[in-house]
Structures are given as C-alpha cells and as structure tokens.
Scaffold this motif. Structure first.
Motif, PDB file in Angstrom:
ATOM      1  N   GLY A 180      40.945  36.564  33.973  1.00  0.00           N
ATOM      2  CA  GLY A 180      39.677  37.086  33.443  1.00  0.00           C
ATOM      3  C   GLY A 180      39.923  38.211  32.452  1.00  0.00           C
ATOM      4  N   ASP A 181      40.857  39.112  32.760  1.00  0.00           N
ATOM      5  CA  ASP A 181      41.184  40.206  31.837  1.00  0.00           C
ATOM      6  C   ASP A 181      41.705  39.668  30.509  1.00  0.00           C
ATOM      7  OD1 ASP A 181      40.457  42.109  33.722  1.00  0.00           O
ATOM      8  OD2 ASP A 181      42.510  42.445  34.409  1.00  0.00           O
ATOM      9  N   ALA A 182      42.555  38.640  30.572  1.00  0.00           N
ATOM     10  CA  ALA A 182      43.107  38.054  29.351  1.00  0.00           C
ATOM     11  C   ALA A 182      42.003  37.470  28.476  1.00  0.00           C
ATOM     12  CB  ALA A 182      44.135  36.981  29.706  1.00  0.00           C
ATOM     13  N   ILE A 186      40.559  38.762  24.601  1.00  0.00           N
ATOM     14  CA  ILE A 186      40.492  37.935  23.386  1.00  0.00           C
ATOM     15  C   ILE A 186      39.029  37.574  23.074  1.00  0.00           C
ATOM     16  CG2 ILE A 186      42.828  37.035  23.577  1.00  0.00           C
ATOM     17  CD1 ILE A 186      41.730  34.507  24.848  1.00  0.00           C
ATOM     18  N   ASN A 187      38.129  38.367  23.651  1.00  0.00           N
ATOM     19  CA  ASN A 187      36.694  38.253  23.346  1.00  0.00           C
ATOM     20  C   ASN A 187      36.123  36.881  23.717  1.00  0.00           C
ATOM     21  OD1 ASN A 187      34.261  39.382  22.489  1.00  0.00           O
ATOM     22  ND2 ASN A 187      34.479  38.545  20.414  1.00  0.00           N
ATOM     23  N   GLN A 188      36.446  36.439  24.920  1.00  0.00           N
ATOM     24  CA  GLN A 188      35.843  35.224  25.459  1.00  0.00           C
ATOM     25  C   GLN A 188      35.176  35.584  26.794  1.00  0.00           C
ATOM     26  OE1 GLN A 188      39.467  32.354  23.908  1.00  0.00           O
ATOM     27  NE2 GLN A 188      38.118  31.525  25.470  1.00  0.00           N
ATOM     28  N   PRO A 189      34.032  36.293  26.713  1.00  0.00           N
ATOM     29  CA  PRO A 189      33.405  36.827  27.928  1.00  0.00           C
ATOM     30  C   PRO A 189      32.923  35.768  28.916  1.00  0.00           C
ATOM     31  CG  PRO A 189      31.960  37.129  26.032  1.00  0.00           C
ATOM     32  CD  PRO A 189      33.281  36.680  25.500  1.00  0.00           C
ATOM     33  N   LYS A 190      32.509  34.604  28.437  1.00  0.00           N
ATOM     34  CA  LYS A 190      32.038  33.562  29.353  1.00  0.00           C
ATOM     35  C   LYS A 190      33.175  33.105  30.274  1.00  0.00           C
ATOM     36  CE  LYS A 190      28.241  31.624  26.620  1.00  0.00           C
ATOM     37  NZ  LYS A 190      27.719  30.408  25.941  1.00  0.00           N
ATOM     38  N   GLU A 191      34.338  32.883  29.670  1.00  0.00           N
ATOM     39  CA  GLU A 191      35.502  32.477  30.466  1.00  0.00           C
ATOM     40  C   GLU A 191      35.951  33.620  31.378  1.00  0.00           C
ATOM     41  OE1 GLU A 191      35.107  31.982  27.277  1.00  0.00           O
ATOM     42  OE2 GLU A 191      35.228  29.799  26.981  1.00  0.00           O
ATOM     43  N   PHE A 195      36.255  33.663  35.697  1.00  0.00           N
ATOM     44  CA  PHE A 195      37.426  34.013  36.511  1.00  0.00           C
ATOM     45  C   PHE A 195      37.212  35.280  37.324  1.00  0.00           C
ATOM     46  CE2 PHE A 195      39.422  30.837  33.877  1.00  0.00           C
ATOM     47  CZ  PHE A 195      40.303  30.235  34.771  1.00  0.00           C
ATOM     48  N   TYR A 196      36.383  36.186  36.835  1.00  0.00           N
ATOM     49  CA  TYR A 196      36.055  37.355  37.651  1.00  0.00           C
ATOM     50  C   TYR A 196      35.276  36.935  38.907  1.00  0.00           C
ATOM     51  CZ  TYR A 196      37.459  40.533  33.863  1.00  0.00           C
ATOM     52  OH  TYR A 196      38.179  41.238  32.916  1.00  0.00           O
ATOM     53  N   GLU A 197      34.392  35.985  38.742  1.00  0.00           N
ATOM     54  CA  GLU A 197      33.642  35.476  39.911  1.00  0.00           C
ATOM     55  C   GLU A 197      34.584  34.805  40.909  1.00  0.00           C
ATOM     56  OE1 GLU A 197      29.564  33.753  39.520  1.00  0.00           O
ATOM     57  OE2 GLU A 197      30.107  33.637  37.398  1.00  0.00           O
ATOM     58  N   LYS A 198      35.505  34.002  40.403  1.00  0.00           N
ATOM     59  CA  LYS A 198      36.472  33.342  41.288  1.00  0.00           C
ATOM     60  C   LYS A 198      37.322  34.373  42.021  1.00  0.00           C
ATOM     61  CE  LYS A 198      37.025  29.019  38.680  1.00  0.00           C
ATOM     62  NZ  LYS A 198      37.969  28.169  37.894  1.00  0.00           N
ATOM     63  N   ALA A 199      37.752  35.390  41.280  1.00  0.00           N
ATOM     64  CA  ALA A 199      38.593  36.427  41.875  1.00  0.00           C
ATOM     65  C   ALA A 199      37.828  37.201  42.942  1.00  0.00           C
ATOM     66  CB  ALA A 199      39.096  37.377  40.790  1.00  0.00           C
ATOM     67  N   ALA A 200      36.550  37.474  42.697  1.00  0.00           N
ATOM     68  CA  ALA A 200      35.737  38.263  43.630  1.00  0.00           C
ATOM     69  C   ALA A 200      35.508  37.543  44.944  1.00  0.00           C
ATOM     70  CB  ALA A 200      34.396  38.610  42.987  1.00  0.00           C
ATOM     71  N   THR A 201      35.471  36.214  44.898  1.00  0.00           N
ATOM     72  CA  THR A 201      35.158  35.432  46.105  1.00  0.00           C
ATOM     73  C   THR A 201      36.378  34.747  46.712  1.00  0.00           C
ATOM     74  OG1 THR A 201      34.569  33.532  44.706  1.00  0.00           O
ATOM     75  CG2 THR A 201      32.791  35.009  45.366  1.00  0.00           C
ATOM     76  N   LYS A 202      37.537  34.881  46.082  1.00  0.00           N
ATOM     77  CA  LYS A 202      38.756  34.242  46.604  1.00  0.00           C
ATOM     78  C   LYS A 202      39.081  34.759  48.005  1.00  0.00           C
ATOM     79  CE  LYS A 202      42.870  32.098  46.269  1.00  0.00           C
ATOM     80  NZ  LYS A 202      43.027  30.654  46.179  1.00  0.00           N
ATOM     81  N   ASN A 204      37.776  38.074  50.803  1.00  0.00           N
ATOM     82  CA  ASN A 204      36.856  39.184  51.040  1.00  0.00           C
ATOM     83  C   ASN A 204      37.626  40.383  51.574  1.00  0.00           C
ATOM     84  OD1 ASN A 204      34.484  37.776  50.278  1.00  0.00           O
ATOM     85  ND2 ASN A 204      34.451  36.750  52.254  1.00  0.00           N
ATOM     86  N   ASN A 205      37.841  41.358  50.711  1.00  0.00           N
ATOM     87  CA  ASN A 205      38.482  42.598  51.145  1.00  0.00           C
ATOM     88  C   ASN A 205      37.928  43.742  50.298  1.00  0.00           C
ATOM     89  OD1 ASN A 205      40.265  43.044  48.709  1.00  0.00           O
ATOM     90  ND2 ASN A 205      41.084  41.078  49.393  1.00  0.00           N
ATOM     91  N   GLU A 206      38.251  44.943  50.671  1.00  0.00           N
ATOM     92  CA  GLU A 206      37.656  46.113  50.008  1.00  0.00           C
ATOM     93  C   GLU A 206      38.450  46.591  48.801  1.00  0.00           C
ATOM     94  OE1 GLU A 206      36.608  49.213  52.716  1.00  0.00           O
ATOM     95  OE2 GLU A 206      34.987  48.002  53.573  1.00  0.00           O
ATOM     96  N   PHE A 207      39.436  45.799  48.397  1.00  0.00           N
ATOM     97  CA  PHE A 207      40.174  46.156  47.179  1.00  0.00           C
ATOM     98  C   PHE A 207      39.825  45.226  46.020  1.00  0.00           C
ATOM     99  CE2 PHE A 207      43.971  45.631  44.454  1.00  0.00           C
ATOM    100  CZ  PHE A 207      43.973  46.906  43.889  1.00  0.00           C
ATOM    101  N   THR A 208      40.127  43.929  46.186  1.00  0.00           N
ATOM    102  CA  THR A 208      39.902  43.006  45.071  1.00  0.00           C
ATOM    103  C   THR A 208      38.432  42.599  44.919  1.00  0.00           C
ATOM    104  OG1 THR A 208      40.416  41.080  46.471  1.00  0.00           O
ATOM    105  CG2 THR A 208      42.246  42.085  45.276  1.00  0.00           C
ATOM    106  N   SER A 209      37.721  42.443  46.019  1.00  0.00           N
ATOM    107  CA  SER A 209      36.332  41.958  45.920  1.00  0.00           C
ATOM    108  C   SER A 209      35.427  42.889  45.124  1.00  0.00           C
ATOM    109  CB  SER A 209      35.755  41.710  47.311  1.00  0.00           C
ATOM    110  OG  SER A 209      36.469  40.703  47.970  1.00  0.00           O
ATOM    111  N   PRO A 210      35.333  44.179  45.470  1.00  0.00           N
ATOM    112  CA  PRO A 210      34.462  45.058  44.686  1.00  0.00           C
ATOM    113  C   PRO A 210      34.954  45.266  43.256  1.00  0.00           C
ATOM    114  CG  PRO A 210      35.698  46.323  46.304  1.00  0.00           C
ATOM    115  CD  PRO A 210      35.923  44.879  46.614  1.00  0.00           C
ATOM    116  N   LEU A 211      36.285  45.272  43.072  1.00  0.00           N
ATOM    117  CA  LEU A 211      36.835  45.460  41.724  1.00  0.00           C
ATOM    118  C   LEU A 211      36.377  44.354  40.792  1.00  0.00           C
ATOM    119  CD1 LEU A 211      38.788  46.764  39.670  1.00  0.00           C
ATOM    120  CD2 LEU A 211      40.615  45.364  40.680  1.00  0.00           C
ATOM    121  N   PHE A 212      36.498  43.103  41.230  1.00  0.00           N
ATOM    122  CA  PHE A 212      36.160  41.989  40.338  1.00  0.00           C
ATOM    123  C   PHE A 212      34.661  41.697  40.327  1.00  0.00           C
ATOM    124  CE2 PHE A 212      40.735  41.141  41.217  1.00  0.00           C
ATOM    125  CZ  PHE A 212      41.178  41.447  39.934  1.00  0.00           C
TER     126      PHE A 212
END
Length: 260
Positions: A180-182, A186-191, A195-202, A204-212
């Motif tokens: 998602g960061d990549a 490169i200015n492709q916010p939809k993509e 990936f941020y949504e996928k990362a957030a739900t991959k 459930n923890n208090e580090f990666t979930s709230p960050l993404f």
C-alpha cells in the motif's frame, strides 16, 4: 369318594410348551440364516481378494513407495535445503539490519549489498530465486521488497512483497501495508487503499490493525470517500482507542463527518 378332572389344565400346559418350542425353533432358524449370510459374504470377500490379489499387492507397493519417497525427500532433500537457505539468509540480513539504522547513501549501499550479496554469498534476490520453496526463500521476498521500498524502487518492491506469503501476526499485515505504501508513493491511491484495507484486517492486533486503518482512512479522505474514511476512523475509536492512532482519532472522525 367322587373325583373330578380339572378341565383344560393339561392341554393348556402342552400348548405353552409347544409355543416355547415353536418360538425357540424360529429364533434358531433366524440365527442360522444370519450366520449363513455371514459365511456367504465372507466367501465372496475371500473370492474377491483371491481374484484381485495382484492388483491389491501392486497398489500397496505403490502407496508404500509414495510414503517412503515423501519421507526420504523430507529427510535428504527438503530439510537440508531449508538449513542451507536459512544459513544463506543470515549474510544479507546483517546488511538489512544495519541499513535500518542508517540514512541516505549509506543506507542505500547497505540495502544494495543485502539485495545483491557479495564475497561469494547470496543476496535476497538470489535466495528468493534459488530457494523459492523454502521458508527462507519466502522471507527473502519480504526483505527484498522492504529493501526496494526503502530505496524508492517501487515496482520491484511491489513485485517481491506480492510474492511473500505469511500468516505471521506482524509480518503478514506489514507486507500488505508496505505494498500500500508503494502504491501511495507512486500516486495510485485506489490501489493503496485496497492494500491498506487488506493489511488492517489480515490480523487483529493493536499494532498493525490501527496503523493501517488510519492509513486507509487518510487515503479514503484523499479519494474524497469521506463516508468510508469515517468508518475506518470509527473502527479505531471503537477497538483501538488506547493506541497511538486512537488517542486523537476524534478529530479525524469529525473531519470526515463534516466533509461529507
């Protein structure tokens, strides 16, 4: 003195005996029939086994060969390859770890050494290619992807991170978030949002979930999808209010709400 005979007494007794005998005979007949059927089934089974003994024998040999082959492969091929790949991974990881605490040109040089290797040692790229079926080869994809991301080589970062697969509590979501960061860089916010949504739900923890979730919310704001952004921020408020992202989340919720 007159005597008399009790009517019906003896015939009644004989009838009862006859009934018992008839019942006994019927039961014995049924039992015999069952055993006869069992004998018949056993005979048929024996005949079938006799007629198919060779195919059965060859089938058992084939199954045993597959099992023994699998065990031999694990012992003499898979396990040694895993150990070799793990040993190879130690060399480029030392450069990766050092680069993580460096900046600028020095960091890029160290990431390059990690990627390409040196002194006859494999780098992440070679390990990922040569040991693709191993855990170390899989990890090499992750380190290569993060290295390319740090060096701002985004297409390479996306390629290697996409080849990485993990159910690890941290690495799995982090790899998806890094893709998602990549895309964001490169200015492709939809993509990036995908990936941020996928990362957030991959996981459930208090580090990666709230960050993404937070990055997803910010990206949704950029895309002017304010309702979706509010949903991400509200999830942080409801589930992760005590995290870094949750402490000031109210103002982001209000921003998304009033922008609609």
């Amino acid at each position: 003195m007159a005597t008399y005979k009790k009517r019906g007494y003896k015939p009644k007794k004989e009838k009862a005996v006859n009934e018992v005998e008839e019942t006994y005979d019927e039961t014995q007949s049924t039992t015999a029939e069952v055993f006869n059927n069992l004998d018949e089934a056993a005979n048929k089974s024996e005949q079938w086994i006799e007629n198919n003994s060779k195919p059965l024998f060859y089938s058992l040999i084939a199954v045993a060969t597959v099992i023994l082959g699998f065990l031999a492969y694990n012992k003499y091929v898979s396990e040694p390859t895993e150990r070799e790949a793990s040993n190879e991974l130690a060399y480029p990881r030392s450069f990766f770890d050092e680069a993580s605490t460096s900046t600028g040109v020095a960091a890029d040089s160290l990431y390059t050494l990690g990627l390409e290797g040196g002194d006859g040692k494999y780098g992440f790229v070679d390990i990922a290619a040569s040991f693709s079926g191993t855990k170390a080869g899989n990890l090499a994809n992750y380190y290569a992807g993060i290295s390319y991301l740090k060096m701002k080589k985004y297409s390479e970062a996306i390629e290697y991170l996409s080849n990485f697969e993990s159910d690890d509590e941290i690495l799995g979501p982090t790899a998806l978030g890094a893709i998602g960061d990549a895309f964001a860089d490169i200015n492709q916010p939809k993509e990036a949002l995908e990936f941020y949504e996928k990362a957030a739900t991959k996981k459930n923890n208090e580090f990666t979930s709230p960050l993404f979730l937070f990055k997803a919310g910010q990206t949704a704001m950029e895309l002017k999808d304010f309702n979706k952004a509010e949903g991400f921020f509200n999830t942080i408020k409801e589930k992760y209010s005590k995290t870094d992202q949750g402490r000031d989340i109210e103002k982001y919720i209000n921003s998304a709400k009033y922008a609609q």
